[in-house]
Design a protein around this motif. Structure first.
Motif, PDB file in Angstrom:
ATOM      1  N   ASP A 284       0.824  -1.211   0.000  1.00 19.91           N
ATOM      2  CA  ASP A 284       0.000   0.000   0.000  1.00 19.91           C
ATOM      3  C   ASP A 284       0.856   1.257   0.000  1.00 19.91           C
ATOM      4  OD1 ASP A 284      -2.234  -1.570  -0.012  1.00 19.91           O
ATOM      5  OD2 ASP A 284      -2.649  -1.370   2.132  1.00 19.91           O
ATOM      6  N   GLN A 285       1.922   1.245   0.821  1.00 24.58           N
ATOM      7  CA  GLN A 285       2.800   2.416   0.874  1.00 24.58           C
ATOM      8  C   GLN A 285       3.513   2.621  -0.449  1.00 24.58           C
ATOM      9  OE1 GLN A 285       5.533   2.904   4.270  1.00 24.58           O
ATOM     10  NE2 GLN A 285       7.146   3.477   2.831  1.00 24.58           N
ATOM     11  N   LEU A 286       4.055   1.545  -1.011  1.00 20.29           N
ATOM     12  CA  LEU A 286       4.789   1.663  -2.270  1.00 20.29           C
ATOM     13  C   LEU A 286       3.863   1.979  -3.438  1.00 20.29           C
ATOM     14  CD1 LEU A 286       7.342  -1.250  -1.834  1.00 20.29           C
ATOM     15  CD2 LEU A 286       7.838   1.206  -1.873  1.00 20.29           C
ATOM     16  N   LYS A 287       2.612   1.564  -3.339  1.00 20.95           N
ATOM     17  CA  LYS A 287       1.651   1.906  -4.398  1.00 20.95           C
ATOM     18  C   LYS A 287       1.436   3.406  -4.454  1.00 20.95           C
ATOM     19  CE  LYS A 287      -2.925   0.718  -6.189  1.00 20.95           C
ATOM     20  NZ  LYS A 287      -4.149  -0.082  -5.997  1.00 20.95           N
ATOM     21  N   TYR A 288       1.314   4.023  -3.279  1.00 17.96           N
ATOM     22  CA  TYR A 288       1.165   5.472  -3.245  1.00 17.96           C
ATOM     23  C   TYR A 288       2.441   6.149  -3.735  1.00 17.96           C
ATOM     24  CZ  TYR A 288       0.864  10.213  -1.542  1.00 17.96           C
ATOM     25  OH  TYR A 288       0.884  11.574  -1.469  1.00 17.96           O
ATOM     26  N   GLN A 289       3.606   5.657  -3.244  1.00 23.06           N
ATOM     27  CA  GLN A 289       4.877   6.228  -3.678  1.00 23.06           C
ATOM     28  C   GLN A 289       5.054   6.082  -5.183  1.00 23.06           C
ATOM     29  OE1 GLN A 289       7.532   4.464  -0.271  1.00 23.06           O
ATOM     30  NE2 GLN A 289       8.735   5.963  -1.409  1.00 23.06           N
ATOM     31  N   ASP A 290       4.689   4.920  -5.719  1.00 22.18           N
ATOM     32  CA  ASP A 290       4.836   4.676  -7.147  1.00 22.18           C
ATOM     33  C   ASP A 290       4.041   5.698  -7.954  1.00 22.18           C
ATOM     34  OD1 ASP A 290       5.627   2.680  -9.391  1.00 22.18           O
ATOM     35  OD2 ASP A 290       3.454   2.896  -9.626  1.00 22.18           O
ATOM     36  N   SER A 291       2.805   5.948  -7.534  1.00 16.63           N
ATOM     37  CA  SER A 291       1.980   6.925  -8.234  1.00 16.63           C
ATOM     38  C   SER A 291       2.543   8.334  -8.092  1.00 16.63           C
ATOM     39  CB  SER A 291       0.548   6.873  -7.697  1.00 16.63           C
ATOM     40  OG  SER A 291      -0.262   7.829  -8.328  1.00 16.63           O
ATOM     41  N   LEU A 292       2.983   8.667  -6.861  1.00 12.14           N
ATOM     42  CA  LEU A 292       3.529  10.001  -6.614  1.00 12.14           C
ATOM     43  C   LEU A 292       4.800  10.243  -7.422  1.00 12.14           C
ATOM     44  CD1 LEU A 292       3.567  12.660  -4.998  1.00 12.14           C
ATOM     45  CD2 LEU A 292       4.819  11.432  -3.199  1.00 12.14           C
ATOM     46  N   TYR A 293       5.717   9.280  -7.399  1.00 12.57           N
ATOM     47  CA  TYR A 293       6.986   9.443  -8.112  1.00 12.57           C
ATOM     48  C   TYR A 293       6.773   9.463  -9.619  1.00 12.57           C
ATOM     49  CZ  TYR A 293       9.817   8.839  -3.904  1.00 12.57           C
ATOM     50  OH  TYR A 293      10.407   9.014  -2.680  1.00 12.57           O
ATOM     51  N   ASN A 294       5.752   8.759 -10.094  1.00 11.59           N
ATOM     52  CA  ASN A 294       5.433   8.795 -11.520  1.00 11.59           C
ATOM     53  C   ASN A 294       4.980  10.195 -11.929  1.00 11.59           C
ATOM     54  OD1 ASN A 294       4.950   7.718 -14.146  1.00 11.59           O
ATOM     55  ND2 ASN A 294       2.769   7.577 -13.651  1.00 11.59           N
ATOM     56  N   GLN A 295       4.144  10.812 -11.082  1.00 13.48           N
ATOM     57  CA  GLN A 295       3.708  12.174 -11.356  1.00 13.48           C
ATOM     58  C   GLN A 295       4.895  13.136 -11.355  1.00 13.48           C
ATOM     59  OE1 GLN A 295       0.677  13.165  -8.514  1.00 13.48           O
ATOM     60  NE2 GLN A 295      -0.778  11.655  -9.281  1.00 13.48           N
ATOM     61  N   ILE A 296       5.819  12.895 -10.412  1.00 11.18           N
ATOM     62  CA  ILE A 296       6.989  13.785 -10.318  1.00 11.18           C
ATOM     63  C   ILE A 296       7.860  13.657 -11.557  1.00 11.18           C
ATOM     64  CG2 ILE A 296       9.136  14.192  -9.061  1.00 11.18           C
ATOM     65  CD1 ILE A 296       7.665  13.445  -6.501  1.00 11.18           C
ATOM     66  N   GLN A 297       8.119  12.426 -12.000  1.00  8.35           N
ATOM     67  CA  GLN A 297       9.005  12.274 -13.164  1.00  8.35           C
ATOM     68  C   GLN A 297       8.337  12.761 -14.443  1.00  8.35           C
ATOM     69  OE1 GLN A 297       9.308   9.663 -15.765  1.00  8.35           O
ATOM     70  NE2 GLN A 297       7.308   8.664 -15.438  1.00  8.35           N
ATOM     71  N   ILE A 298       7.012  12.659 -14.548  1.00  5.78           N
ATOM     72  CA  ILE A 298       6.301  13.216 -15.712  1.00  5.78           C
ATOM     73  C   ILE A 298       6.411  14.735 -15.708  1.00  5.78           C
ATOM     74  CG2 ILE A 298       4.022  13.557 -16.728  1.00  5.78           C
ATOM     75  CD1 ILE A 298       3.307  10.726 -15.839  1.00  5.78           C
ATOM     76  N   SER A 299       6.220  15.313 -14.514  1.00  2.00           N
ATOM     77  CA  SER A 299       6.339  16.771 -14.395  1.00  2.00           C
ATOM     78  C   SER A 299       7.754  17.231 -14.711  1.00  2.00           C
ATOM     79  CB  SER A 299       5.940  17.199 -12.981  1.00  2.00           C
ATOM     80  OG  SER A 299       6.145  18.583 -12.808  1.00  2.00           O
ATOM     81  N   ALA A 300       8.752  16.473 -14.236  1.00  2.00           N
ATOM     82  CA  ALA A 300      10.151  16.850 -14.489  1.00  2.00           C
ATOM     83  C   ALA A 300      10.471  16.769 -15.981  1.00  2.00           C
ATOM     84  CB  ALA A 300      11.074  15.945 -13.686  1.00  2.00           C
TER      85      ALA A 300
END
Length: 392
Positions: A132-148
């Motif tokens: 559950d924790q990594l699922k949230y992190q995975d989504s968050l980090y994906n948004q960050i790398q798309i934004s970057a």
């Protein structure tokens, strides 16, 4: 925006779990106790021992003899030999203790099955929380790398910042996939050991109640291991008693006409006794039985020493984990949330870049993950202590 994303994520996880059967730890244990081939084997051993108890008074086969006592005709007779009556009494006592030993063996097996299922269930809880924790992190980090990537294409950030966000997302995504596989594997193990075929889910990982256990021999006296070892001593004690009684004279009686045909029936009966002349074989069996008893006594002492040492180790692990869990619950988790909130605030205000932002939240999520590992170790140490003391 972040809070809205967390809410949607929680709802998606919850809605996915509703269709599954939520299995409690106790329900998993109860199901495994009914399904376990290992426990069924122990029950059959008990059944086998109970059957053998009926053989305590087994007699040797009678001898049917046809001979010509006078050289004029054949007479048929029958002889039966029995051991000294106390032998059968002692054999009955021995078989009773062996039956009780198989009962203790069944308790030992049940203790092992419970420990296994509780540990598997705990691992499933841990892997679910980590997933559950990594699922949230995975989504968050994906948004960050798309934004970057968008900002890199726009010329706002450099190649290093873009590549760093991509690498961090790749690392988290890999951990997320591994956690998903670990959770699926643990659930499959639960289904295997419980005999269930429906899709399962487990309850969230929570802290078990604290224990008060002394790290000395008194805490393991009721352990199934010690109970089995002591019962084995009783079996060997009865074996010594049986061998001693076998050295006593036996009885022989029967019916055989050794005289003329007109001999009265009263004189056709035969009565005698066996003489334990070959004393060395009886002496050897008695000495061997006594040695077996001494071995059983030493094995009990060894078992008690080993269990006490294992209990001391388990209590030490429990105390360490308890202290660590208390730290995280008192300040560690709160500090991790503070780091995440502060990092997000500084990043959105332009005071930090992508690299610093990800490094900061990485540290915070590492704290959260370490807490999950510590909580699992704490619960596992309680399972280990209860396994040693027989309180599962």
């Amino acid at each position: 925006m972040k809070n809205h994303f967390i809410t949607l994520l929680f709802l998606s996880i919850t809605s996915g779990s509703i269709a599954q059967q939520i299995l409690t730890e106790q329900a998993a244990v109860d199901s495994a106790m009914k399904y376990s081939p290992l426990l069924k084997s122990a029950e059959l051993q008990v059944k086998q021992s109970n059957y053998l108890r009926k053989n305590a008074f087994n007699l040797s086969n009678p001898e049917v003899i046809a001979e010509s006592p006078t050289g004029e005709f054949y007479a048929v007779g029958i002889l039966q030999s029995i051991e000294f009556p106390t032998v059968y009494i002692k054999q009955g006592q021995l078989l009773k203790q062996q039956s009780l030993l198989s009962e203790k063996g069944k308790e030992l097996t049940a203790n092992e099955v419970k420990r296994l299922i509780r540990s598997v269930y705990l691992n499933a809880q841990y892997s679910q929380q980590l997933y559950d924790q990594l699922k949230y992190q995975d989504s968050l980090y994906n948004q960050i790398q798309i934004s970057a990537k968008r900002q890199f294409d726009a010329g706002v950030i450099d190649y290093l910042a873009k590549t760093f966000t991509e690498s961090q997302y790749g690392e988290i995504h890999n951990q997320f996939v591994q956690a998903q596989n670990a959770y699926n594997a643990n659930v499959q193990q639960l289904k295997l050991y419980t005999g269930m075929s429906a899709e399962l889910n487990v309850y969230p990982l929570v802290k078990l109640s604290a224990l008060i256990v002394q790290a000395d021999t008194s805490s393991v006296t009721q352990s199934p291991f010690i109970q089995y070892a002591r019962q084995n001593q009783l079996v060997n004690q009865k074996q010594v008693s049986v061998e001693r009684n076998r050295a006593l004279p036996g009885l022989v009686f029967g019916y055989l006409n050794q005289g003329a045909k007109e001999t009265e029936t009263y004189y056709r009966f035969r009565v005698g006794f066996t003489v334990p002349l070959w004393f060395w074989q009886y002496s050897g069996n008695i000495k061997a039985a006594k040695t077996g008893l001494q071995i059983a006594e030493q094995q009990t002492r060894v078992q008690q020493q080993q269990l006490t040492a294992d209990l001391q180790t388990a209590i030490s692990e429990y105390n360490s984990a308890q202290q660590a869990v208390a730290y995280y619950e008192a300040s560690g988790l709160r500090q991790a949330d503070d780091i995440i909130n502060a990092a997000k605030r500084f990043f959105e205000s332009g005071q930090t870049d992508y690299i610093a932002y990800i490094r900061n939240i990485n540290e915070a999520y590492t704290i959260k993950r370490t807490y999950l590992e510590t909580l699992r170790n704490y619960n596992q140490s309680i399972i280990n202590i209860n396994y040693i003391t027989g309180d599962l």
